[in-house]
Design an enzyme around this catalytic site. Structure first.
Site, PDB file in Angstrom:
ATOM      1  N   GLU A  69       2.477  16.109 -10.266  1.00 57.01           N
ATOM      2  CA  GLU A  69       1.167  16.695 -10.058  1.00 57.01           C
ATOM      3  C   GLU A  69       0.404  15.978  -8.954  1.00 57.01           C
ATOM      4  O   GLU A  69       0.538  14.761  -8.781  1.00 57.01           O
ATOM      5  CB  GLU A  69       0.342  16.597 -11.343  1.00 57.01           C
ATOM      6  CG  GLU A  69      -0.317  17.880 -11.756  1.00 57.01           C
ATOM      7  CD  GLU A  69       0.680  18.823 -12.387  1.00 57.01           C
ATOM      8  OE1 GLU A  69       0.743  19.981 -11.924  1.00 57.01           O
ATOM      9  OE2 GLU A  69       1.382  18.431 -13.307  1.00 57.01           O
ATOM     10  N   THR A  70      -0.365  16.747  -8.207  1.00 60.17           N
ATOM     11  CA  THR A  70      -1.380  16.216  -7.311  1.00 60.17           C
ATOM     12  C   THR A  70      -2.719  16.739  -7.799  1.00 60.17           C
ATOM     13  O   THR A  70      -2.903  17.948  -7.957  1.00 60.17           O
ATOM     14  CB  THR A  70      -1.146  16.648  -5.854  1.00 60.17           C
ATOM     15  OG1 THR A  70       0.104  16.125  -5.397  1.00 60.17           O
ATOM     16  CG2 THR A  70      -2.256  16.136  -4.949  1.00 60.17           C
TER      17      THR A  70
END
Length: 263
Positions: free
Chosen positions: A46-47
């Site tokens: 995830e970002t």
């Protein structure tokens, strides 16, 4: 143009463990297309992208390498640690989300960060997809469903460590993912999370899924405070407190990188 970026290992006190997340904080959103490209380039589970509203309030969105995600715990934990590090007098945050409401974040004196999540109810499905049954290497004792994932419950933790589901079959379950879970000897419960349709083969540590796992195991075990372990290769530890309408999921973080994106 350059953009600051941070990478933080979440739900761990050790580097190269837990779940790494990238964190990008701005005064306004990039376009959805650019945020997805950055997340794909980072190629982490995830970002987290954040836009600051005021001193202690931010909007937050999460992108996997494949798509925007409606709820992510470990990237929320990572983002919180970055903000607390840059604002050391701050001990409480509010994250605004479009899918799960406001998330209240608190920094504890021992460095642990707690996140208040809404409970996600588990239900018994009317029908179980054939692809799910084909994907599981051995039959579970129970199959449940939340808005996020199918939950395969086992009665021994070794089944969780050994689990190697058929990922091609799991892709057919989209948009839902799969979590497998069991009671454990050294923890209250262990789990693993597979999401080939939405992000990758296996997520190292998944904070969001404990919004459904912790309340269910709290009822089975007759306790409201639980110690959870996600048994991926990297592994992670989650401290859960089940309340009437919320689950407090807490953990530690370890900073890995601060750098710049060149755009």
């Amino acid at each position: 143009m350059t953009q600051s970026i941070h990478i933080v290992d979440a739900f761990t006190e050790q580097l190269f463990a837990g779940n790494p997340a990238a964190v990008v904080i701005r005064n306004e959103w990039y376009s959805d297309d650019l945020m997805q490209k950055i997340a794909s380039e980072n190629n982490l589970a995830e970002t987290a992208f954040l836009v600051q509203h005021n001193y202690a309030e931010y909007a937050i969105r999460w992108f996997s390498p494949l798509t925007e995600i409606d709820f992510c715990g470990h990237a929320t934990l990572a983002a919180s640690s970055v903000i607390f590090e840059t604002q050391p007098t701050l001990t409480r945050l509010r994250f605004k989300t479009s899918s799960v409401g406001d998330l209240i974040i608190e920094k504890k004196p021992d460095g642990k960060i707690s996140m208040t999540f809404p409970i996600r109810t588990l239900e018994s499905p009317e029908a179980i997809p054939h692809a799910l049954l084909q994907a599981l290497p051995e039959p579970p004792v129970k199959i449940l469903r939340s808005v996020q994932a199918w939950h395969a419950i086992y009665d021994n933790e070794q089944a969780i460590y050994n689990c190697q589901p058929d990922l091609e079959q799991l892709k057919q379950l989209a948009p839902l993912d799969l979590v497998v879970s069991a009671p454990a000897e050294n923890y209250d419960f262990v789990s693993r999370y597979f999401w080939p349709a939405n992000g990758g083969d296996e997520d190292p540590v998944t904070g969001s899924i404990h919004a459904s796992l912790a309340p269910w195991w709290a009822k089975q075990l007759g306790k409201s405070n639980l110690l959870a372990h996600q048994a991926s290769r990297r592994g992670g530890t989650l401290y859960c407190e089940v309340q009437e309408n919320n689950v407090i999921v807490s953990g530690y973080t370890k900073k890995y990188l601060t750098g710049e994106i060149i755009l």
